[in-house]
Scaffold this motif. Structure first.
Motif, PDB file in Angstrom:
ATOM      1  N   HIS A  70       4.135   1.357   1.034  1.00  0.00           N
ATOM      2  CA  HIS A  70       4.096   1.291  -0.428  1.00  0.00           C
ATOM      3  C   HIS A  70       3.987  -0.188  -0.817  1.00  0.00           C
ATOM      4  O   HIS A  70       4.989  -0.877  -0.943  1.00  0.00           O
ATOM      5  CB  HIS A  70       5.390   1.917  -0.963  1.00  0.00           C
ATOM      6  N   VAL A  71       2.761  -0.681  -0.973  1.00  0.00           N
ATOM      7  CA  VAL A  71       2.574  -2.124  -1.151  1.00  0.00           C
ATOM      8  C   VAL A  71       1.786  -2.484  -2.397  1.00  0.00           C
ATOM      9  O   VAL A  71       1.728  -3.654  -2.767  1.00  0.00           O
ATOM     10  CB  VAL A  71       1.879  -2.743   0.087  1.00  0.00           C
ATOM     11  N   THR A  72       1.177  -1.495  -3.062  1.00  0.00           N
ATOM     12  CA  THR A  72       0.341  -1.796  -4.230  1.00  0.00           C
ATOM     13  C   THR A  72       0.224  -0.558  -5.102  1.00  0.00           C
ATOM     14  O   THR A  72       0.292   0.570  -4.617  1.00  0.00           O
ATOM     15  CB  THR A  72      -1.063  -2.250  -3.801  1.00  0.00           C
ATOM     16  N   ARG A  73       0.024  -0.757  -6.401  1.00  0.00           N
ATOM     17  CA  ARG A  73      -0.180   0.372  -7.300  1.00  0.00           C
ATOM     18  C   ARG A  73      -1.652   0.671  -7.523  1.00  0.00           C
ATOM     19  O   ARG A  73      -1.998   1.681  -8.142  1.00  0.00           O
ATOM     20  CB  ARG A  73       0.502   0.114  -8.651  1.00  0.00           C
ATOM     21  N   PHE A  74      -2.545  -0.187  -7.041  1.00  0.00           N
ATOM     22  CA  PHE A  74      -3.973  -0.004  -7.287  1.00  0.00           C
ATOM     23  C   PHE A  74      -4.580   0.890  -6.219  1.00  0.00           C
ATOM     24  O   PHE A  74      -4.470   0.617  -5.017  1.00  0.00           O
ATOM     25  CB  PHE A  74      -4.686  -1.351  -7.338  1.00  0.00           C
ATOM     26  N   THR A  75      -5.264   1.933  -6.662  1.00  0.00           N
ATOM     27  CA  THR A  75      -5.769   2.915  -5.716  1.00  0.00           C
ATOM     28  C   THR A  75      -6.858   2.349  -4.825  1.00  0.00           C
ATOM     29  O   THR A  75      -6.970   2.752  -3.660  1.00  0.00           O
ATOM     30  CB  THR A  75      -6.298   4.150  -6.470  1.00  0.00           C
ATOM     31  N   ASP A  76      -7.681   1.427  -5.347  1.00  0.00           N
ATOM     32  CA  ASP A  76      -8.736   0.876  -4.492  1.00  0.00           C
ATOM     33  C   ASP A  76      -8.140   0.008  -3.386  1.00  0.00           C
ATOM     34  O   ASP A  76      -8.640  -0.013  -2.257  1.00  0.00           O
ATOM     35  CB  ASP A  76      -9.756   0.080  -5.321  1.00  0.00           C
ATOM     36  N   VAL A  77      -7.049  -0.687  -3.696  1.00  0.00           N
ATOM     37  CA  VAL A  77      -6.385  -1.500  -2.676  1.00  0.00           C
ATOM     38  C   VAL A  77      -5.682  -0.586  -1.668  1.00  0.00           C
ATOM     39  O   VAL A  77      -5.693  -0.844  -0.460  1.00  0.00           O
ATOM     40  CB  VAL A  77      -5.385  -2.484  -3.321  1.00  0.00           C
ATOM     41  N   GLN A  78      -5.083   0.492  -2.154  1.00  0.00           N
ATOM     42  CA  GLN A  78      -4.460   1.463  -1.239  1.00  0.00           C
ATOM     43  C   GLN A  78      -5.490   2.020  -0.259  1.00  0.00           C
ATOM     44  O   GLN A  78      -5.193   2.207   0.930  1.00  0.00           O
ATOM     45  CB  GLN A  78      -3.841   2.615  -2.033  1.00  0.00           C
ATOM     46  N   ARG A  79      -6.683   2.282  -0.770  1.00  0.00           N
ATOM     47  CA  ARG A  79      -7.734   2.820   0.089  1.00  0.00           C
ATOM     48  C   ARG A  79      -8.063   1.845   1.218  1.00  0.00           C
ATOM     49  O   ARG A  79      -8.229   2.243   2.384  1.00  0.00           O
ATOM     50  CB  ARG A  79      -8.981   3.102  -0.757  1.00  0.00           C
ATOM     51  N   GLU A  80      -8.134   0.562   0.889  1.00  0.00           N
ATOM     52  CA  GLU A  80      -8.446  -0.446   1.905  1.00  0.00           C
ATOM     53  C   GLU A  80      -7.294  -0.588   2.899  1.00  0.00           C
ATOM     54  O   GLU A  80      -7.517  -0.723   4.108  1.00  0.00           O
ATOM     55  CB  GLU A  80      -8.728  -1.790   1.220  1.00  0.00           C
TER      56      GLU A  80
END
Length: 939
Positions: A455-465
């Motif tokens: 759990h490191v970011t709220r942005f879905t595009d960053v989660q995808r990466e």
């Protein structure tokens, strides 16, 4: 022989359940075991000792009594009179199904609390128009879903006919809740069938058990679908003929569709059109999220003004409730602060009353086997005989800033190289999963699914990466593990070193702790673990899931075969979603608000047989936030208990918090409410302590000088006699009848952390001075406590060994402060009291234990009872010189102790609140925004 043993246990368990909880002792278990062995003697020999041992294991989990605050106005007690007439078919089936999952004490407690809740709701058979608003709150991941499932079963059995369960705004959680209610309440898979009898192959969970009831319950939502427009346009369900279950997201459009679908079922009731004689129960899960009206009224106006337009979801919930003639609203949450500050005076012409729990509040204390934040962070256990230390499972993360900066935005592309801390966390997950498999296969312990949370970011595009790179990393590990080349040797050596340096050491520390019985599994060796690693790596590499609002991945725990999964996500992982078998968390993200932050603590819960294999990788800042929140929650729980004992009402909880409550609670509530920064508290009967201590050079030298002068000032006064020294006189310096002026001089100028609130000298000094006007706190017992350190404080004729205290996180020199879970040794509040007073305090504590249904006896008198025994004219000041070396605290001043203090104030009938200004340094960092608004870029 095994069948005979089971028969003996089946006879013995009901006999134990008939006993009062405080009478369920090992001695009584042995007597019952002998009794059933005699009863079955004609069938064969029963090992009474084995029966007794099994009973002890079955009843070793203790569940505290729920704390209930009620408002009897408009409530008609009914359940006692009707209980014998209700079949409770749904509940009996659910209870039978839980029998293989819950221990007897836990199942008994669930039965009791759900019956209490049902009785606090209105009788569904009550005529006329009525409404009920309640709230149940308890710890994160502690069993609230099981509780409201039990309430649903009993409510439908009793006559409630329209049940709505509101989940978060994410479909994955709605799906998980629907699936659980399909399994535990309906008994069939709603994806396959709308009715149990139409397709027996759809039977699941409780549906495989027999049940006879005339009440048919139909779901209008399914695991595959929320309430949709198609259902709104024409559903064959007639709510006057069958019971209905709706599991819906907190989405204003969906709730409006549900309202519009119900409108044709309304009829004239007085001057309104209402759904007549269909009792409705609305359960609001995670009720502090999205349900609270956070819009400000117009200047000079109120929430009742016709012009006030509430937030969309709050409005939709209230509209739905207002549609029913008979309705009950029941909120469930782990963080109830927002809910208790909803106005209880709101009566909007269109939307009716707001969602304040005006009828009742229930606080659920978790069972004794629950591993919550107080256990994880080593916060004080008021019933323990020894200091409870933090669990050695937290690993500090400091190397993430380049990879995932705190202020990153959408579009951030993290560097290819994962930070070392994340690589280690993944390695730890591999080892943890391997440990659980060995224990499951060889010892029949710690089995089940295995999950890692990232759990490191709220942005879905960053989660995808992030998910993509972690999957690549695991695939590389899996490919290299069995190779003999350099890459294979490096991975093998890395995991072996982590096992030896971390897992073995952690096991040794935790296996020796008596407070963790049943939560630490059998010892295993590296070779056993090594055999499982290839299989674990293969499964993990193929199961990296991106869990957010845009990804199609789902967490599927329905398989009977344990799954190994790495879940990468954000808010969707933080609100109510259950991560089964969570062993390792890598958590960087800072929430906007304290309540959301606590909800994100998915690592709290039950970890039978593998607690030693769990790990939390996070930042020091986040741990500090969690500790602050946990203490505020504990204070709210204690405050609710005091309100219940005083037989006050739910609105008094909010008023008491507004008035300060105990400890640091006022700050959290203050920030949440956007209210004034001045607070009023009374310190009578409380203990104030500096759990956060300064470690910068100026503060350490100043405070050491204050301690030197205090020692010099108290030396002429009388020693505290051994019988009143609570064992502290041998190592410490204890003096009694010390004038108040000496204590005030010590406090005046003592430098504390900005995070110390109630115990700050700027708040303590005015209170003491105020009590002097009442001829109270005029004399003091002063205890400069000694410990086990080799480092000593040397004064003229006095030699005091410093004390050791374990910090919650690694305390570095640049931090300028350190925080401990516990400062005061458990017995030290007895200092200065005669043995007879301590005995009376202990008797009071025993009485409190028995009143709450605890079987075990307290280890000592509680601090609360001891403060009741203390003369109002006398205060107790306890000083703790902490050795920074043995306590592993980075300090700026060498050869100088880190000094903390605590004051135990006696009860007083003359104490008035002291008004003071709350320091916002800590809270300004913690709370950047106050509104829980949906963000389009959030997951």
């Amino acid at each position: 022989m095994l069948d005979l043993l089971e028969a003996a246990l089946n006879l013995a368990k009901p006999m134990v359940l008939k006993l009062e909880k405080q009478d369920r002792t090992p001695e009584r278990f042995a007597e019952i075991a002998e009794e059933v062995a005699t009863m079955l003697s004609a069938a064969g020999i029963v090992d009474a000792k084995e029966v007794s041992r099994r009973l002890e294991a079955e009843f070793d989990v203790w569940v505290p009594q729920a704390i209930v605050v009620t408002n009897p106005v408009d409530h008609l007690p009914w359940l006692e009179d009707r209980k014998g007439q209700i079949d409770f078919a749904y509940w009996k089936r659910y209870r039978t199904w839980l029998g293989n999952k819950f221990k007897s004490n836990a199942l008994e407690a669930l039965d009791e609390t759900t019956e209490q809740i049902l009785g606090l709701l209105e009788d569904p058979k009550r005529s006329g128009t009525w409404k009920s608003y309640g709230m149940v709150y308890g710890q994160v991941q502690s069993g609230k879903t099981a509780n409201y499932t039990g309430v649903i079963c009993k409510a439908v059995d009793a006559g409630y006919r329209f049940v709505v369960v509101l989940t978060s705004q994410h479909e994955s959680l709605r799906h998980q809740t629907q699936a659980r209610l399909d399994t535990e309440f309906l008994g069939f898979n709603s994806k396959v069938s709308r009715e149990r009898d139409t397709d027996a192959s759809a039977d699941i969970g409780v549906g495989k058990l027999p049940m006879r009831t005339s009440t048919v319950c139909i779901p209008v939502t399914t695991q595959a679908s929320d309430f949709t427009t198609a259902q709104f346009q024409g559903s064959p369900v007639n709510i006057h003929e069958v019971a209905v279950l709706v599991v819906a997201k907190k989405n204003a459009r969906i709730l409006r569709n549900l309202r519009d679908w119900l409108t044709p079922f309304t009829e004239a009731v007085g001057d309104r059109k209402l759904v007549h004689d269909v009792p409705m129960l609305l359960i609001d899960d995670e009720a502090d999220y999205a349900s609270v009206d956070t819009k400000r009224p117009a200047r000079g106006g109120s929430y009742s003004d016709p012009e006030h337009d509430p937030t969309a979801i709050n409005k939709a919930i209230r509209e739905l409730l207002e549609l029913f003639e008979k309705r009950a609203y029941l909120a469930y949450t782990a963080t109830p602060f927002a809910n208790i500050f909803i106005s209880d005076q709101t009566h909007h012409l269109t939307y009716g009353a707001d969602l304040f729990p005006r009828s009742f509040m229930m606080a659920l204390e978790p069972p004794s086997n629950y591993c919550g934040p107080e256990v994880v962070f080593g916060l004080e256990d008021p019933n323990a005989a020894e200091i409870r230390e933090p669990l050695p499972i937290i690993r500090n993360v400091e190397d993430h800033h380049l990879w995932m900066p705190d202020g990153h935005r959408k579009g951030h592309i993290p560097p290819n190289q994962l930070p070392d801390s994340l690589v280690e966390a993944i390695d730890a997950f591999v080892l943890s999963t391997a440990v659980r498999r060995v224990r499951d296969r060889q010892f029949d312990e710690a089995g089940g699914h295995n999950t890692m949370l990232i759990h490191v970011t709220r942005f879905t595009d960053v989660q995808r990466e992030v998910a993509r790179r972690i999957a690549e990393h695991l695939k590389d590990m899996a490919a290299s593990w069995g190779e003999l080349g350099q890459a294979g040797r490096e991975i093998q050596q890395r995991l072996h070193d982590l096992w030896i340096d971390d897992f073995m050491e952690t096991y040794k520390e935790m296996a020796g702790r008596s407070d963790l019985d049943g939560q630490v599994g059998p010892r295993i060796d590296w070779h056993q673990v090594e055999e499982q690693i290839a299989e674990v790596l293969g499964e993990a590499a193929s199961n990296v899931k991106q869990i957010n609002g845009t990804a199609e991945d789902v967490l599927d725990y329905e398989s009977s075969t344990p799954v190994t999964v790495v879940a990468v996500g954000g808010d969707k992982l933080s609100r109510g979603l259950t991560l089964e078998g969570l062993t390792v968390s890598y958590y960087l993200r800072t929430s906007r608000t304290y309540d959301t932050l606590l909800q994100m603590g998915r690592w709290f819960g039950y970890r039978p047989g593998y607690l030693d294999a769990t790990r939390l990788y996070t930042t020091t800042q986040l741990v500090n936030y969690y500790v602050h929140i946990t203490r505020a929650n504990r204070e709210l729980m204690d405050l609710t208990a005091s309100i219940a004992r005083a037989k006050l009402t739910p609105k008094d909880v909010g008023l008491k918090v507004l008035d300060g409550g105990p400890g640091n609670l006022q700050v959290t509530a203050n920030a949440k409410m956007r209210s004034s920064r001045t607070m009023s508290i009374s310190l009578a009967g409380t203990r104030a302590e500096t759990l956060v201590m300064r470690t910068d050079g100026t503060a350490m030298r100043t405070n050491a000088d204050k301690l030197n002068r205090l020692v010099e000032s108290i030396m002429p006064f009388s020693l505290v006699p051994n019988e009143r020294a609570a064992g502290a006189g041998r190592r410490g310096l204890l003096r009694e009848n010390v004038p108040v002026e000496i204590v005030l001089e010590f406090l005046n100028g003592f430098i504390v952390s900005p995070r110390v609130l109630t115990a700050s000298p700027v708040n303590l000094i005015p209170y003491i001075q105020q009590q002097l006007g009442e001829d109270e706190l005029v004399r003091w017992t002063v205890a400069i406590t000694g410990g086990s350190s080799r480092e000593r404080l040397a004064y003229d004729g006095v030699d005091i060994p410093m004390v050791r205290r374990k910090t919650i996180t690694h305390a570095r020199v640049p931090d300028g402060e350190c925080e401990v879970g516990v400062l005061v040794s458990p017995s030290h509040e007895e200092i200065g009291l005669p043995p007879s007073a301590v005995e009376r305090a202990f008797a009071m504590t025993v009485s409190d234990f028995r009143a709450s249904g605890r079987a075990q006896s307290p280890a000592r008198a509680s601090g609360d009872s001891l403060r009741k025994m203390r003369d109002p004219r006398e205060g107790l000041l306890m000083i703790y010189p902490v050795d920074p070396v043995i306590s592993k605290i980075g300090v700026a001043a060498a050869n100088t102790p880190v000094i903390g203090y605590s004051i135990a104030f006696p009860d007083s009938t003359n104490a008035s609140p002291v008004t003071y200004r709350v320091n916002q340094v800590f809270m300004n960092e913690l709370i950047r925004e106050l509104d829980e608004t949906a963000e389009t870029e959030d997951d």
